[in-house]
Design a protein around this motif. Structure first.
Motif, PDB file in Angstrom:
ATOM      1  N   LYS A 129     -12.528  -6.053  -4.160  1.00 37.42           N
ATOM      2  CA  LYS A 129     -13.240  -5.496  -2.996  1.00 37.42           C
ATOM      3  C   LYS A 129     -12.376  -5.745  -1.753  1.00 37.42           C
ATOM      4  O   LYS A 129     -12.723  -6.534  -0.873  1.00 37.42           O
ATOM      5  CB  LYS A 129     -14.597  -6.178  -2.826  1.00 37.42           C
ATOM      6  CG  LYS A 129     -15.493  -6.129  -4.054  1.00 37.42           C
ATOM      7  CD  LYS A 129     -16.217  -4.809  -4.161  1.00 37.42           C
ATOM      8  CE  LYS A 129     -17.269  -4.854  -5.262  1.00 37.42           C
ATOM      9  NZ  LYS A 129     -18.045  -3.608  -5.343  1.00 37.42           N
ATOM     10  N   PRO A 130     -11.227  -5.075  -1.653  1.00 37.49           N
ATOM     11  CA  PRO A 130     -10.210  -5.452  -0.653  1.00 37.49           C
ATOM     12  C   PRO A 130     -10.609  -5.234   0.800  1.00 37.49           C
ATOM     13  O   PRO A 130     -10.006  -5.822   1.688  1.00 37.49           O
ATOM     14  CB  PRO A 130      -9.014  -4.573  -1.030  1.00 37.49           C
ATOM     15  CG  PRO A 130      -9.593  -3.415  -1.770  1.00 37.49           C
ATOM     16  CD  PRO A 130     -10.781  -3.961  -2.498  1.00 37.49           C
ATOM     17  N   PHE A 131     -11.598  -4.415   1.064  1.00 36.17           N
ATOM     18  CA  PHE A 131     -11.937  -4.120   2.458  1.00 36.17           C
ATOM     19  C   PHE A 131     -13.208  -4.826   2.923  1.00 36.17           C
ATOM     20  O   PHE A 131     -13.762  -4.512   3.963  1.00 36.17           O
ATOM     21  CB  PHE A 131     -12.065  -2.605   2.652  1.00 36.17           C
ATOM     22  CG  PHE A 131     -10.836  -1.858   2.213  1.00 36.17           C
ATOM     23  CD1 PHE A 131      -9.649  -2.003   2.908  1.00 36.17           C
ATOM     24  CD2 PHE A 131     -10.855  -1.055   1.087  1.00 36.17           C
ATOM     25  CE1 PHE A 131      -8.496  -1.335   2.507  1.00 36.17           C
ATOM     26  CE2 PHE A 131      -9.719  -0.380   0.673  1.00 36.17           C
ATOM     27  CZ  PHE A 131      -8.531  -0.522   1.375  1.00 36.17           C
ATOM     28  N   THR A 132     -13.654  -5.793   2.147  1.00 34.87           N
ATOM     29  CA  THR A 132     -14.859  -6.543   2.510  1.00 34.87           C
ATOM     30  C   THR A 132     -14.575  -7.429   3.722  1.00 34.87           C
ATOM     31  O   THR A 132     -13.598  -8.171   3.752  1.00 34.87           O
ATOM     32  CB  THR A 132     -15.326  -7.417   1.327  1.00 34.87           C
ATOM     33  OG1 THR A 132     -15.502  -6.597   0.176  1.00 34.87           O
ATOM     34  CG2 THR A 132     -16.634  -8.127   1.658  1.00 34.87           C
ATOM     35  N   GLN A 133     -15.442  -7.353   4.706  1.00 37.32           N
ATOM     36  CA  GLN A 133     -15.291  -8.154   5.920  1.00 37.32           C
ATOM     37  C   GLN A 133     -16.299  -9.303   5.973  1.00 37.32           C
ATOM     38  O   GLN A 133     -16.019 -10.355   6.538  1.00 37.32           O
ATOM     39  CB  GLN A 133     -15.475  -7.270   7.160  1.00 37.32           C
ATOM     40  CG  GLN A 133     -14.416  -6.184   7.302  1.00 37.32           C
ATOM     41  CD  GLN A 133     -13.042  -6.731   7.595  1.00 37.32           C
ATOM     42  OE1 GLN A 133     -12.856  -7.443   8.580  1.00 37.32           O
ATOM     43  NE2 GLN A 133     -12.077  -6.413   6.746  1.00 37.32           N
ATOM     44  N   GLN A 182       0.802  -1.211   0.000  1.00 37.36           N
ATOM     45  CA  GLN A 182       0.000   0.000   0.000  1.00 37.36           C
ATOM     46  C   GLN A 182       0.847   1.280   0.000  1.00 37.36           C
ATOM     47  O   GLN A 182       0.315   2.378   0.094  1.00 37.36           O
ATOM     48  CB  GLN A 182      -0.938  -0.007   1.203  1.00 37.36           C
ATOM     49  CG  GLN A 182      -1.961  -1.140   1.161  1.00 37.36           C
ATOM     50  CD  GLN A 182      -2.816  -1.106  -0.088  1.00 37.36           C
ATOM     51  OE1 GLN A 182      -3.460  -0.105  -0.380  1.00 37.36           O
ATOM     52  NE2 GLN A 182      -2.825  -2.191  -0.837  1.00 37.36           N
ATOM     53  N   ARG A 240      -3.968 -10.026   6.079  1.00 36.70           N
ATOM     54  CA  ARG A 240      -4.791  -9.020   6.745  1.00 36.70           C
ATOM     55  C   ARG A 240      -6.203  -8.951   6.159  1.00 36.70           C
ATOM     56  O   ARG A 240      -7.042  -8.191   6.644  1.00 36.70           O
ATOM     57  CB  ARG A 240      -4.113  -7.644   6.630  1.00 36.70           C
ATOM     58  CG  ARG A 240      -2.768  -7.588   7.331  1.00 36.70           C
ATOM     59  CD  ARG A 240      -2.398  -6.152   7.691  1.00 36.70           C
ATOM     60  NE  ARG A 240      -2.134  -5.328   6.522  1.00 36.70           N
ATOM     61  CZ  ARG A 240      -0.925  -5.167   5.991  1.00 36.70           C
ATOM     62  NH1 ARG A 240       0.112  -5.789   6.520  1.00 36.70           N
ATOM     63  NH2 ARG A 240      -0.765  -4.390   4.941  1.00 36.70           N
ATOM     64  N   ALA A 241      -6.446  -9.728   5.103  1.00 34.24           N
ATOM     65  CA  ALA A 241      -7.745  -9.674   4.425  1.00 34.24           C
ATOM     66  C   ALA A 241      -8.734 -10.650   5.073  1.00 34.24           C
ATOM     67  O   ALA A 241      -8.359 -11.556   5.811  1.00 34.24           O
ATOM     68  CB  ALA A 241      -7.564 -10.019   2.957  1.00 34.24           C
ATOM     69  N   CYS A 250     -11.250 -10.567  -3.371  1.00 33.09           N
ATOM     70  CA  CYS A 250     -10.591  -9.742  -2.365  1.00 33.09           C
ATOM     71  C   CYS A 250      -9.882  -8.553  -3.003  1.00 33.09           C
ATOM     72  O   CYS A 250      -9.886  -7.443  -2.457  1.00 33.09           O
ATOM     73  CB  CYS A 250      -9.590 -10.591  -1.585  1.00 33.09           C
ATOM     74  SG  CYS A 250      -8.584  -9.662  -0.429  1.00 33.09           S
TER      75      CYS A 250
END
Length: 499
Positions: free
Chosen positions: A177-181, A21, A108-109, A174
């Motif tokens: 949509k990298p911040f999907t929880q 990042q 971290r995903a 992922c």
């Protein structure tokens, strides 16, 4: 050109992935785009002058679009994925990210924890005891229709892309949509397809997700056997000999099983095929299944050798190699010549000079006859009965060539789906691997194009071989629901009907 080829424990990932990042200065990224353009224009063996001009124009346009815009590796990688250059490379070329760059960030995903299978007309759950019932039809994820999700991940509609996507869907999603929880999944159960249901499912950490996917995944059936170089089985009820060949390259690191003693440099495929087909004759098999659904190719001489063990008549094979030039662009970024480490200009010169000795200069490129109008005859152990060839999205390169030869000679019935690779002008052979100076991305490109005989192209003109029988719709879904092998069951049905 494919984006990324990366292996992590238990899975193969191919597609856009999640990584660093830290922002990279736009001038450095512009320089990398220019380097990439030089590599493609300087090496791709199928480019026309129009293609080269278009690539140069697109590279300049894309450089301008990121002027003054620093990007993270993730942003830049997605940018490259949308960089639609007419490279004319096929599945042999790729842009690759190292595991040590990717894995820390994937950890971290929160990943989609359900394996999927992409059928012709639906996407279904491919987990036997997971968070949704097996074979449930998925309609949407987080409010986005599943067809739209697939297009978001890859705009390439071919079967190789689909097979890769279903194998690594959790990771591809992922990236987009990298911040999907968590994941709200709309679906229908097999017992009541007319009723739409919805369930919220929490994403899993990398290690948990890999474990879950590997434990519950159903297809491909008998996954452990795919680690084997060859699998065989006899079905006495149908007098069928099943022969699965998973590569046309002899891999001494794979599980060779009962062919272990053939893993020396002199024996290889011929002795292996001889042993198998002597066994076919001894068992009195009347039907033969050759399964190339997971065969991604290999050495170009071996498809013809295999065909000689099922041939009924003489056939001719021909393969010509073409390289546009022996001068490589951007030499300082080359890190591998085929699979050997490149230590500098001397290694490159030695490597290219060795290749040049096998080629003759043509009008605008260099040529070598890998197989020159070779007359092939049926082997004395050749099988004369009915042959069924199973193919799929992973059937590529030399395996596509065998499939085309099989179809052109009208030797039997092809069952499955359109193959993943073309037999027309394959960009393959020697690979050169570059490492980009600022992102570390690795770009692997093949040096040459392989062309087969005009006769083969006349007999099999389609770009990619289509099967004689392709299962789809409700029939395929029922096989899937019952955890049966659709192509194998179709062969048994054909034999029974023939009897």
């Amino acid at each position: 050109m494919r984006i990324l080829l990366l292996a992590i424990p238990g899975l193969l990932l191919l597609g856009n992935q999640l990584f660093g990042q830290d922002k990279i200065d736009s001038k450095l990224l512009q320089e990398e785009i220019e380097i990439l353009g030089d590599i493609v224009i300087g090496i791709s063996p199928k480019l026309s002058e129009e293609d080269r001009n278009q690539i140069s124009k697109l590279i300049e346009e894309k450089k301008n679009t990121i002027e003054g815009k620093a990007m993270t590796s993730l942003e830049y990688f997605n940018f490259l994925a949308e960089l639609d250059l007419p490279t004319q490379f096929d599945e042999h070329a790729s842009i690759q990210i190292d595991e040590d760059v990717l894995i820390p960030l994937l950890k971290r995903a929160k990943l989609f924890p359900i394996p999927i299978k992409i059928l012709k007309d639906r996407v279904v759950v491919n987990g036997k005891s997971g968070m949704l019932p097996y074979a449930s039809i998925i309609h949407s994820i987080n409010g986005q229709a599943i067809d739209s999700v697939l297009r978001m991940i890859s705009s390439d509609p071919d079967n190789l892309s689909k097979r890769n996507m279903e194998r690594q869907f959790s990771f591809d999603y992922c990236i987009k949509k990298p911040f999907t929880q968590s994941y709200s999944v709309a679906y229908s159960e097999p017992s009541a397809p007319e009723i739409n249901l919805k369930k919220k499912i929490d994403g899993l950490d990398l290690s948990e997700c890999v474990k879950e996917l590997n434990e519950v995944r159903v297809y491909p059936l008998n996954r452990d056997s795919l680690k084997n170089f060859i699998n065989t089985k006899y079905y006495p009820k149908h007098k069928v000999y099943y022969f699965q060949l998973n590569s046309f390259s002899w891999d001494e690191n794979s599980n060779l099983g009962r062919f272990e003693r053939f893993s020396n440099k002199k024996a290889k495929f011929d002795k292996c095929f001889k042993k198998i087909f002597k066994e076919v004759g001894k068992l009195g098999a009347e039907n033969l299944i050759i399964d190339l659904r997971h065969n991604g190719g290999g050495e170009i001489h071996n498809p013809g050798l295999l065909y000689s063990y099922i041939a009924k008549n003489k056939f001719v094979q021909h393969a010509q190699l073409e390289i546009p030039d022996f001068l490589l662009p951007q030499e300082k970024y080359i890190i591998k010549l085929d699979d050997k480490e490149c230590k500098g200009e001397e290694d490159i010169a030695d490597f290219m000079n060795a290749y040049r000795s096998n080629f003759e200069k043509g009008e605008s490129s260099f040529f070598s006859e890998a197989i020159k109008e070779q007359e092939m005859f049926p082997n004395k152990h050749a099988f004369r009965g009915n042959v069924y060839l199973l193919v799929g999205g992973y059937t590529c390169s030399a395996s596509s060539y065998f499939t085309a030869m099989f179809k052109g000679e009208k030797r039997g019935v092809i069952i499955g789906e359109q193959v993943g690779g073309s037999h027309h002008s394959i960009t393959a052979g020697t690979n050169i691997t570059y490492q980009m100076p600022y992102t570390g991305f690795k770009v692997k490109v093949p040096l040459m194009v392989v062309n087969f005989s005009d006769e083969l192209y006349e007999k099999v003109p389609e770009l990619k071989v289509n099967p004689d029988i392709e299962l789809r719709g409700e029939k395929y879904y029922q096989y899937f629901l019952n955890k049966q092998d659709p192509e194998l069951e179709t062969v048994f049905q054909l034999i029974t009907e023939g009897d």
